[in-house]
Design a protein around this motif. Structure first.
Motif, mmCIF file in Angstrom:
data_model
loop_
_atom_site.group_PDB
_atom_site.id
_atom_site.type_symbol
_atom_site.label_atom_id
_atom_site.label_comp_id
_atom_site.label_asym_id
_atom_site.label_seq_id
_atom_site.Cartn_x
_atom_site.Cartn_y
_atom_site.Cartn_z
ATOM 1 N N UNK A 13 0.830 -1.206 0.000
ATOM 2 C CA UNK A 13 0.000 0.000 0.000
ATOM 3 C C UNK A 13 0.866 1.260 0.000
ATOM 4 N N UNK A 14 1.937 1.256 0.793
ATOM 5 C CA UNK A 14 2.819 2.418 0.845
ATOM 6 C C UNK A 14 3.553 2.640 -0.479
ATOM 7 N N UNK A 15 4.068 1.571 -1.064
ATOM 8 C CA UNK A 15 4.808 1.701 -2.322
ATOM 9 C C UNK A 15 3.921 2.200 -3.464
ATOM 10 N N UNK A 16 2.728 1.655 -3.587
ATOM 11 C CA UNK A 16 1.842 2.071 -4.659
ATOM 12 C C UNK A 16 1.272 3.462 -4.412
ATOM 13 N N UNK A 17 1.129 3.854 -3.153
ATOM 14 C CA UNK A 17 0.662 5.209 -2.855
ATOM 15 C C UNK A 17 1.693 6.243 -3.303
ATOM 16 N N UNK A 18 2.965 5.892 -3.226
ATOM 17 C CA UNK A 18 4.010 6.795 -3.700
ATOM 18 C C UNK A 18 3.945 6.982 -5.214
ATOM 19 N N UNK A 19 3.401 5.988 -5.922
ATOM 20 C CA UNK A 19 3.250 6.082 -7.375
ATOM 21 C C UNK A 19 1.913 6.717 -7.771
ATOM 22 N N UNK A 20 1.079 7.062 -6.794
ATOM 23 C CA UNK A 20 -0.181 7.726 -7.089
ATOM 24 C C UNK A 20 -1.336 6.788 -7.362
ATOM 25 N N UNK A 21 -1.241 5.556 -6.916
ATOM 26 C CA UNK A 21 -2.330 4.600 -7.100
ATOM 27 C C UNK A 21 -2.549 3.847 -5.788
ATOM 28 N N UNK A 22 -3.552 2.990 -5.791
ATOM 29 C CA UNK A 22 -3.853 2.200 -4.596
ATOM 30 C C UNK A 22 -3.760 0.732 -4.958
ATOM 31 N N UNK A 23 -3.029 -0.017 -4.164
ATOM 32 C CA UNK A 23 -2.928 -1.461 -4.356
ATOM 33 C C UNK A 23 -2.913 -2.127 -2.988
ATOM 34 N N UNK A 24 -3.569 -3.271 -2.934
ATOM 35 C CA UNK A 24 -3.624 -4.000 -1.671
ATOM 36 C C UNK A 24 -3.704 -5.485 -1.971
ATOM 37 N N UNK A 25 -2.946 -6.249 -1.240
ATOM 38 C CA UNK A 25 -2.990 -7.703 -1.296
ATOM 39 C C UNK A 25 -3.273 -8.150 0.125
ATOM 40 N N UNK A 26 -4.508 -8.510 0.388
ATOM 41 C CA UNK A 26 -4.861 -8.833 1.773
ATOM 42 C C UNK A 26 -5.381 -10.258 1.878
#
Length: 139
Positions: A85-98
């Motif tokens: 979540x932190x890495x993709x937020x830095x790229x301006x998107x949202x990603x989650x693997x839960x």
């Protein structure tokens, strides 16, 4: 004199028909051109590599750690999900693997299979996938 008027009317009528055909063809051509540009933009924008990376994390990394105890596995997957979540937020998107359900085997306390939800939102694309993973792989 009446003959000259009929000839002029026929020429004007044919000119209107030809210009109508040209306008219709140009409208059809413009619509096809715009549709082609939009579909090519969608293909270029679709984040297939980002989604593939998220699936690789689930299929390789999480499955490799299934030998951990349930609480260790849950803690590990939570930490990885937080980092994603932190890495993709830095790229301006949202990603989650839960991992929303992990089940220990009956013989030991280690995880034997789990359910995981992959979510990606970015660039106008929203992707959701739910997968069941076992030692043999993910379905």
């Amino acid at each position: 004199m009446a003959r000259v008027n009929e000839s002029g009317q026929i020429i004007i009528l044919f000119a209107l028909v030809v210009s109508g055909i040209i306008v219709t063809l140009s409208v059809i051509y413009t619509q096809n051109l715009l549709a082609g540009m939009e579909s090519s933009r969608t293909i270029m924008v679709f984040p297939k590599e980002e989604i593939k990376n998220l699936r690789d994390i689930v299929e390789n990394d999480f499955v490799d750690h299934m030998g951990l105890r349930k609480y260790e596995f849950d803690e590990y997957t939570y930490n990885v999900s937080r980092d994603i979540r932190l890495l993709y937020a830095q790229k301006g998107s949202y990603a989650d693997v839960s991992v929303f359900a992990s089940y220990p085997s009956e013989l030991s306390d280690t995880v034997s299979y789990f359910n995981v939800r992959i979510t990606y939102i970015g660039g106008g694309v929203e992707y959701n996938d739910t997968t069941l993973c076992r030692l043999e792989g993910c379905i």
